[in-house]
Design a protein around this motif. Structure first.
Motif, PDB file in Angstrom:
ATOM      1  N   ILE A   1       9.805 -11.065 -40.116  1.00  0.00           N
ATOM      2  CA  ILE A   1       9.203 -10.020 -40.947  1.00  0.00           C
ATOM      3  C   ILE A   1       8.091  -9.269 -40.227  1.00  0.00           C
ATOM      4  O   ILE A   1       7.546  -8.312 -40.777  1.00  0.00           O
ATOM      5  N   LEU A   2       7.718  -9.687 -39.024  1.00  0.00           N
ATOM      6  CA  LEU A   2       6.667  -9.024 -38.278  1.00  0.00           C
ATOM      7  C   LEU A   2       7.242  -8.126 -37.195  1.00  0.00           C
ATOM      8  O   LEU A   2       8.318  -8.401 -36.645  1.00  0.00           O
ATOM      9  N   GLU A   3       6.534  -7.036 -36.902  1.00  0.00           N
ATOM     10  CA  GLU A   3       6.953  -6.169 -35.803  1.00  0.00           C
ATOM     11  C   GLU A   3       6.830  -6.925 -34.480  1.00  0.00           C
ATOM     12  O   GLU A   3       5.937  -7.768 -34.308  1.00  0.00           O
ATOM     13  N   PRO A   4       7.729  -6.636 -33.515  1.00  0.00           N
ATOM     14  CA  PRO A   4       7.730  -7.388 -32.242  1.00  0.00           C
ATOM     15  C   PRO A   4       6.383  -7.375 -31.533  1.00  0.00           C
ATOM     16  O   PRO A   4       5.928  -8.404 -31.027  1.00  0.00           O
ATOM     17  N   GLU A   5       5.712  -6.189 -31.512  1.00  0.00           N
ATOM     18  CA  GLU A   5       4.431  -6.095 -30.818  1.00  0.00           C
ATOM     19  C   GLU A   5       3.371  -6.957 -31.495  1.00  0.00           C
ATOM     20  O   GLU A   5       2.594  -7.658 -30.835  1.00  0.00           O
ATOM     21  N   LEU A   6       3.381  -6.940 -32.837  1.00  0.00           N
ATOM     22  CA  LEU A   6       2.421  -7.745 -33.579  1.00  0.00           C
ATOM     23  C   LEU A   6       2.715  -9.227 -33.380  1.00  0.00           C
ATOM     24  O   LEU A   6       1.803 -10.050 -33.238  1.00  0.00           O
ATOM     25  N   TRP A   7       3.966  -9.572 -33.344  1.00  0.00           N
ATOM     26  CA  TRP A   7       4.358 -10.972 -33.118  1.00  0.00           C
ATOM     27  C   TRP A   7       3.839 -11.477 -31.763  1.00  0.00           C
ATOM     28  O   TRP A   7       3.283 -12.569 -31.665  1.00  0.00           O
ATOM     29  N   LEU A   8       4.005 -10.651 -30.728  1.00  0.00           N
ATOM     30  CA  LEU A   8       3.526 -11.040 -29.390  1.00  0.00           C
ATOM     31  C   LEU A   8       2.005 -11.155 -29.378  1.00  0.00           C
ATOM     32  O   LEU A   8       1.442 -12.059 -28.755  1.00  0.00           O
ATOM     33  N   ASP A   9       1.334 -10.222 -30.066  1.00  0.00           N
ATOM     34  CA  ASP A   9      -0.128 -10.261 -30.096  1.00  0.00           C
ATOM     35  C   ASP A   9      -0.647 -11.522 -30.784  1.00  0.00           C
ATOM     36  O   ASP A   9      -1.634 -12.128 -30.353  1.00  0.00           O
TER      37      ASP A   9
ATOM     38  N   ASN B   1       0.879 -14.429 -30.975  1.00  0.00           N
ATOM     39  CA  ASN B   1       1.087 -15.554 -30.064  1.00  0.00           C
ATOM     40  C   ASN B   1       0.057 -15.557 -28.943  1.00  0.00           C
ATOM     41  O   ASN B   1      -0.483 -16.604 -28.568  1.00  0.00           O
ATOM     42  N   SER B   2      -0.231 -14.344 -28.411  1.00  0.00           N
ATOM     43  CA  SER B   2      -1.215 -14.244 -27.331  1.00  0.00           C
ATOM     44  C   SER B   2      -2.596 -14.666 -27.815  1.00  0.00           C
ATOM     45  O   SER B   2      -3.366 -15.310 -27.083  1.00  0.00           O
ATOM     46  N   LYS B   3      -2.932 -14.286 -29.048  1.00  0.00           N
ATOM     47  CA  LYS B   3      -4.246 -14.618 -29.600  1.00  0.00           C
ATOM     48  C   LYS B   3      -4.410 -16.123 -29.776  1.00  0.00           C
ATOM     49  O   LYS B   3      -5.493 -16.683 -29.624  1.00  0.00           O
ATOM     50  N   ILE B   4      -3.302 -16.788 -30.123  1.00  0.00           N
ATOM     51  CA  ILE B   4      -3.355 -18.242 -30.279  1.00  0.00           C
ATOM     52  C   ILE B   4      -3.605 -18.918 -28.933  1.00  0.00           C
ATOM     53  O   ILE B   4      -4.395 -19.853 -28.813  1.00  0.00           O
ATOM     54  N   VAL B   5      -2.911 -18.405 -27.896  1.00  0.00           N
ATOM     55  CA  VAL B   5      -3.042 -19.007 -26.561  1.00  0.00           C
ATOM     56  C   VAL B   5      -4.383 -18.648 -25.927  1.00  0.00           C
ATOM     57  O   VAL B   5      -5.061 -19.494 -25.335  1.00  0.00           O
ATOM     58  N   ALA B   6      -4.760 -17.353 -26.025  1.00  0.00           N
ATOM     59  CA  ALA B   6      -6.013 -16.892 -25.402  1.00  0.00           C
ATOM     60  C   ALA B   6      -6.808 -16.111 -26.429  1.00  0.00           C
ATOM     61  O   ALA B   6      -6.731 -14.876 -26.485  1.00  0.00           O
ATOM     62  N   PRO B   7      -7.583 -16.785 -27.284  1.00  0.00           N
ATOM     63  CA  PRO B   7      -8.260 -16.121 -28.407  1.00  0.00           C
ATOM     64  C   PRO B   7      -9.298 -15.089 -28.006  1.00  0.00           C
ATOM     65  O   PRO B   7      -9.648 -14.225 -28.817  1.00  0.00           O
ATOM     66  N   ASN B   8      -9.787 -15.117 -26.753  1.00  0.00           N
ATOM     67  CA  ASN B   8     -10.825 -14.185 -26.330  1.00  0.00           C
ATOM     68  C   ASN B   8     -10.267 -12.924 -25.685  1.00  0.00           C
ATOM     69  O   ASN B   8     -11.029 -12.000 -25.387  1.00  0.00           O
ATOM     70  N   GLU B   9      -8.974 -12.874 -25.464  1.00  0.00           N
ATOM     71  CA  GLU B   9      -8.363 -11.707 -24.849  1.00  0.00           C
ATOM     72  C   GLU B   9      -8.113 -10.623 -25.895  1.00  0.00           C
ATOM     73  O   GLU B   9      -7.775 -10.929 -27.048  1.00  0.00           O
ATOM     74  N   PRO B  10      -8.260  -9.323 -25.497  1.00  0.00           N
ATOM     75  CA  PRO B  10      -7.994  -8.231 -26.461  1.00  0.00           C
ATOM     76  C   PRO B  10      -6.507  -8.124 -26.773  1.00  0.00           C
ATOM     77  O   PRO B  10      -5.662  -8.555 -26.001  1.00  0.00           O
ATOM     78  N   ILE B  11      -6.206  -7.504 -27.923  1.00  0.00           N
ATOM     79  CA  ILE B  11      -4.812  -7.283 -28.316  1.00  0.00           C
ATOM     80  C   ILE B  11      -4.564  -5.792 -28.418  1.00  0.00           C
ATOM     81  O   ILE B  11      -5.488  -4.989 -28.529  1.00  0.00           O
ATOM     82  N   SER B  12      -3.277  -5.404 -28.389  1.00  0.00           N
ATOM     83  CA  SER B  12      -2.926  -3.983 -28.376  1.00  0.00           C
ATOM     84  C   SER B  12      -2.603  -3.434 -29.759  1.00  0.00           C
ATOM     85  O   SER B  12      -2.570  -2.226 -29.956  1.00  0.00           O
TER      86      SER B  12
END
Length: 239
Positions: free
Chosen positions: A8-16, A18-29
């Protein structure tokens, strides 16, 4: 676990995510929208029914009973009451109710008793049928007596014998709420309407004993109205 939300999530949001979980201090797009504005708006009080019998306060009380609330509505009635039948306009015979309200559900009947000024009534959640004579099953119907100058507090009587909630009998010009509120014939002239103290399907009588002595056990109706309650949508405000 967020994997169930992938569909139900857009692909870009889904990747963001996952990225936030792995690296919470990194910016998202992904774009992050600001929170919705909360408006402190006072909703207007609805005038629910132009009635010859009941007030807006009465309709709020009836709406509270329909919704089975412990506390009474004091404003912003969730229902709009649309008048369907009025005795002085459409006629006082009970058959008139069946003719006009055939296949209509969620109706309330209110009537003003001649001489005493009592306001009695009942809620009919189920459909009436002008071609049937039978008991109607209902878990939600109730009868009532509304507060007036002669009655300090309203009386609510709920059905507990569900298969004997309402008698619809257009053939005999009858509409009964068990035997708690019995409407027969011409409500204005026949002097056949009555309320019994020993109700067998509702939990309490709706008339006081002093108004139910042998002289006033049966009564005529000065006026009656039958509106349908319509659920009104809540107010929505844009961002």
């Amino acid at each position: 676990m967020i994997s169930p939300y992938q569909q139900i999530l857009e692909p870009e949001l889904w990747l963001d995510i996952n990225s936030k979980i792995v690296a919470p201090n990194e910016p998202i797009s992904s774009s992050v929208l600001p929170p919705r504005k909360i408006l402190n708006v006072t909703l207007p009080t609805r005038t629910t029914l132009t009635s010859n019998i009941i007030t807006d306060a009465h309709t709020l009380e009836i709406s509270s009973w329909i919704d089975k609330r412990k506390s009474r509505y004091t404003e912003n009635n969730p229902y709009e009451f649309k008048l369907l039948v009025r005795g002085s306009r459409d006629g006082f015979d009970v058959k008139t109710i069946y003719e006009i309200c055939d296949k209509v559900s969620n109706t309330v009947i209110v009537l003003k008793v001649k001489d005493t000024g009592e306001i009695l009534g009942g809620y009919i959640p189920c459909e009436l049928d002008k071609n049937k004579n039978e008991w109607i099953y209902s878990q939600d119907s109730f009868a009532f007596s509304l507060r007036t100058t002669n009655l300090k507090n309203s009386i609510l009587s709920r059905v507990y014998k569900f298969d004997h909630a309402i008698v619809e009998s257009p053939q005999h010009s009858q509409l009964f709420f068990g035997n708690t509120l019995c409407l027969l014939g011409n409500l204005k002239t026949d002097n056949q309407c009555h309320c019994l103290q020993n109700s067998f399907s509702y939990d309490k009588p709706i008339r006081s004993e002093e108004l139910m002595d042998h002289r006033r056990c049966r009564f005529n109706v000065e006026e009656y109205e039958l509106p349908k309650n319509i659920v009104t949508l809540p107010f929505f405000f844009p961002n």
